[in-house]
Design an enzyme around this catalytic site. Structure first.
Site, PDB file in Angstrom:
ATOM      1  N   SER A  63       0.839  -1.193   0.000  1.00 28.97           N
ATOM      2  CA  SER A  63       0.000   0.000   0.000  1.00 28.97           C
ATOM      3  C   SER A  63       0.879   1.250   0.000  1.00 28.97           C
ATOM      4  O   SER A  63       1.603   1.480  -0.965  1.00 28.97           O
ATOM      5  CB  SER A  63      -0.961  -0.026   1.186  1.00 28.97           C
ATOM      6  OG  SER A  63      -1.971   0.946   1.044  1.00 28.97           O
ATOM      7  N   ASP A 109      -8.880  -6.050  -4.509  1.00 32.26           N
ATOM      8  CA  ASP A 109      -8.424  -4.986  -3.605  1.00 32.26           C
ATOM      9  C   ASP A 109      -9.548  -3.975  -3.426  1.00 32.26           C
ATOM     10  O   ASP A 109     -10.004  -3.342  -4.386  1.00 32.26           O
ATOM     11  CB  ASP A 109      -7.188  -4.310  -4.194  1.00 32.26           C
ATOM     12  CG  ASP A 109      -6.482  -3.403  -3.196  1.00 32.26           C
ATOM     13  OD1 ASP A 109      -7.179  -2.700  -2.443  1.00 32.26           O
ATOM     14  OD2 ASP A 109      -5.242  -3.391  -3.180  1.00 32.26           O
ATOM     15  N   HIS A 150      -6.942  -6.050  -0.091  1.00 28.79           N
ATOM     16  CA  HIS A 150      -5.852  -5.085   0.031  1.00 28.79           C
ATOM     17  C   HIS A 150      -4.746  -5.626   0.937  1.00 28.79           C
ATOM     18  O   HIS A 150      -4.911  -5.693   2.164  1.00 28.79           O
ATOM     19  CB  HIS A 150      -6.384  -3.767   0.585  1.00 28.79           C
ATOM     20  CG  HIS A 150      -5.383  -2.662   0.565  1.00 28.79           C
ATOM     21  ND1 HIS A 150      -4.788  -2.216  -0.596  1.00 28.79           N
ATOM     22  CD2 HIS A 150      -4.848  -1.911   1.568  1.00 28.79           C
ATOM     23  CE1 HIS A 150      -3.940  -1.246  -0.312  1.00 28.79           C
ATOM     24  NE2 HIS A 150      -3.961  -1.040   0.993  1.00 28.79           N
TER      25      HIS A 150
END
Length: 543
Positions: free
Chosen positions: A184, A407, A443
């Protein structure tokens, strides 16, 4: 967010280790450490016998406080130097608005890595803060450009330069190889090094990278804007109904029914096709009518943000992806649709420059300005969108990125788009940079799909042995507190190797779907991951 990375015992035992007396762990030992453009304010060092609460994890813990003269900032860099060292340095990425994940340091030190992370001057106590309101503004209307630059890239480079110096000073020998790892924000940081400081790391592992920051971050606000303009808050039950219906319609497009959509680009399911009908909601075990307004909103979320003239600005959520990330439920008595907090914070603090700005002011006409102003003001600082990685290639760097195709926060289509832009400049991109996509994975983790196992091990084999990864070993797991350590501790439900893009993992048609041997890598001739491209203005071409 960051995620744990596990190194197999085989390679750990194969690396040289150096045992040192903790007498070297004093602040004065590091007095000569420096990084250009910084001023050291304080150095502390102490030996910790069970670092992070892990047994037999003795480290020299070093903290360096610094400032950038004239910036008025105070940045802290944190380093863990294991007394048994594998001769490698690892930089640890952050998540959300946190520049580094300090909780990841103990585990990596236990594997023998000298490792480091930075707070970029934010002094945050949250693991992955979703708001920048406590540091973004010097005053209403005045962005703290210095701290934004720290968060974007400056502090990352400083931490790395100092970390290498701290490491070589402590052990009295050169670092054999250096690696960056993160997901991320940490993934964006990895691409930042490849774009701005290609000499800093030999290998970069970047998962679900938050690159093209000023494109995807405004796109995260789209679900809120639609619901606000339409005057309708989609219920959790309606989101669940649409999610399950999409999976039911497109699950088998890849040749195997496993509750996961792999062939996303050819999944054309429309929520409007089930509107006005009764559906069972497992959340409350009730039968509800799926409204036409909810269907319209969900179809618009899947299609992605558009201008008032119908120009597509970025990608939408992939079908089969949970909606709760970008369309969270109201809490603490709040009513109406809720925005994703990170993009809400960005819009308020860095664009409106007013932490009290009311996002309800956004409509279909002015919403595109969020992206326009983001790019105009901040692309040069935090865009992380340059596809020219020739310096990284020429320095001998190797990079692996992987992204979950379910995600719920960062659109994987953006990673595909970026990779293809790199390929346009460097046709032999796979010689130094390979991408992998994980169907059904959320994610950084979560979901029913296969999550990469030991990706850092794969990267090390490429950097140190020249073994280019054709596949990335992966396994779907039973969640244990949301921790991928379930792969190591047991509970493996399914194995499937992820194939290097543009190849995809295809079921052979026979064999156990839970076995990696039942899949093969094949060029994506059916267009499973062929999403729309962008035009010369940076907008998605209408199809």
């Amino acid at each position: 967010m960051a995620h744990k990375i596990f190194l197999s015992a085989a390679i750990a035992s194969a690396t040289a280790s150096v045992s040192l007396a903790s007498s070297n762990c004093t602040a004065s030992s590091f007095n000569d450490v420096e990084a250009f453009g910084t001023k050291i304010l304080n150095i502390s060092a102490n030996t910790v016998s069970e670092y992070g609460g892990l047994p037999n994890n003795e480290v020299c813990q070093v903290t360096i406080s610094l400032t950038h003269p004239g910036a008025g900032d105070v940045v802290k860099n944190y380093y863990a130097l294991p007394l048994s060292w594998n001769e490698r340095f690892q930089g640890i990425g952050g998540g959300g608005f946190a520049a580094g994940d300090l909780q990841d340091l103990p585990g990596q030190a236990a594997l023998g890595y000298a490792c480091g992370a930075t707070d970029a001057g934010h002094n945050t106590t949250a693991d992955f803060p979703s708001s920048a309101s406590d540091w973004a503004l010097r005053a209403p209307g005045v962005v703290n450009q210095e701290l934004l630059l720290n968060f974007a890239r400056r502090s990352l480079h400083d931490m790395t330069v100092m970390g290498k110096a701290v490491t070589e000073t402590f052990y009295g020998k050169s670092i054999q190889n250096s690696y960056w790892s993160g997901c991320s924000t940490g993934g964006r940081q990895g691409l930042t090094f490849a774009q701005y400081h290609p000499e800093d790391y030999d290998g970069i592992l970047a998962a679900a990278p938050a690159i093209q920051w000023n494109d995807f971050l405004p796109a995260e606000l789209w679900p809120y804007v639609i619901q606000n303009v339409e005057g309708y808050t989609v219920s959790a039950c309606e989101f669940e109904i649409a999610l399950n219906a999409a999976i039911h319609a497109c699950d088998g497009l890849d040749g195997v029914h496993d509750g996961v959509i792999s062939a996303l680009a050819i999944c054309n399911f429309k929520a409007s096709s089930i509107a006005g009908k009764l559906h069972r909601c497992t959340l409350n075990n009730e039968t509800v009518e799926f409204s036409r307004t909810a269907a319209k909103i969900i179809d618009m979320i899947w299609e992605g943000p558009i201008t008032g003239q119908g120009e597509r600005l970025w990608f939408g959520l992939t079908r089969g992806t949970n909606f709760s990330g970008l369309a969270p439920e109201a809490k603490d008595g709040a009513e109406g649709p809720q925005p994703f907090e990170i993009t809400a914070s960005w819009t308020k603090s860095f664009l409106a420059k007013n932490a009290s700005y009311d996002l309800a002011n956004l409509d279909y006409d002015n919403y595109p300005n969020v992206r326009t102003e983001s790019k105009l003001q901040y692309d040069s600082i935090i865009g992380t969108a340059s596809p020219d990685l020739r310096r990284f290639r020429d320095d001998g760097g190797k990079m692996i990125t992987w992204h979950g195709l379910a995600d719920q926060l960062i659109f994987p289509q953006g990673s595909i788009y970026y990779y293809n832009r790199v390929k346009d400049i460097i046709p032999d991109v796979q010689g130094f940079y390979r991408q992998f996509y994980a169907p059904g994975v959320g994610h950084c983790r979560g979901g029913l799909g296969p999550i990469p196992v030991d990706p850092l091990l794969t990267l090390r084999a490429w950097v140190e042995n020249g073994t280019a990864p054709e596949t990335l070993p992966a396994a779907s797991v039973y969640e244990l507190n949301g921790d991928v350590s379930a792969v190591v501790d047991g509970g493996i439900a399914r194995r499937q190797n992820l194939c290097a893009y543009p190849e995809v993992s295809e079921y052979k048609g026979t064999g156990d779907p839970a076995s990696a041997n039942s899949y093969r890598c094949k060029l994506d001739t059916r267009g499973w991951l062929e999403f729309p491209t962008l035009d010369q203005y940076g907008n998605i071409k209408n199809q």
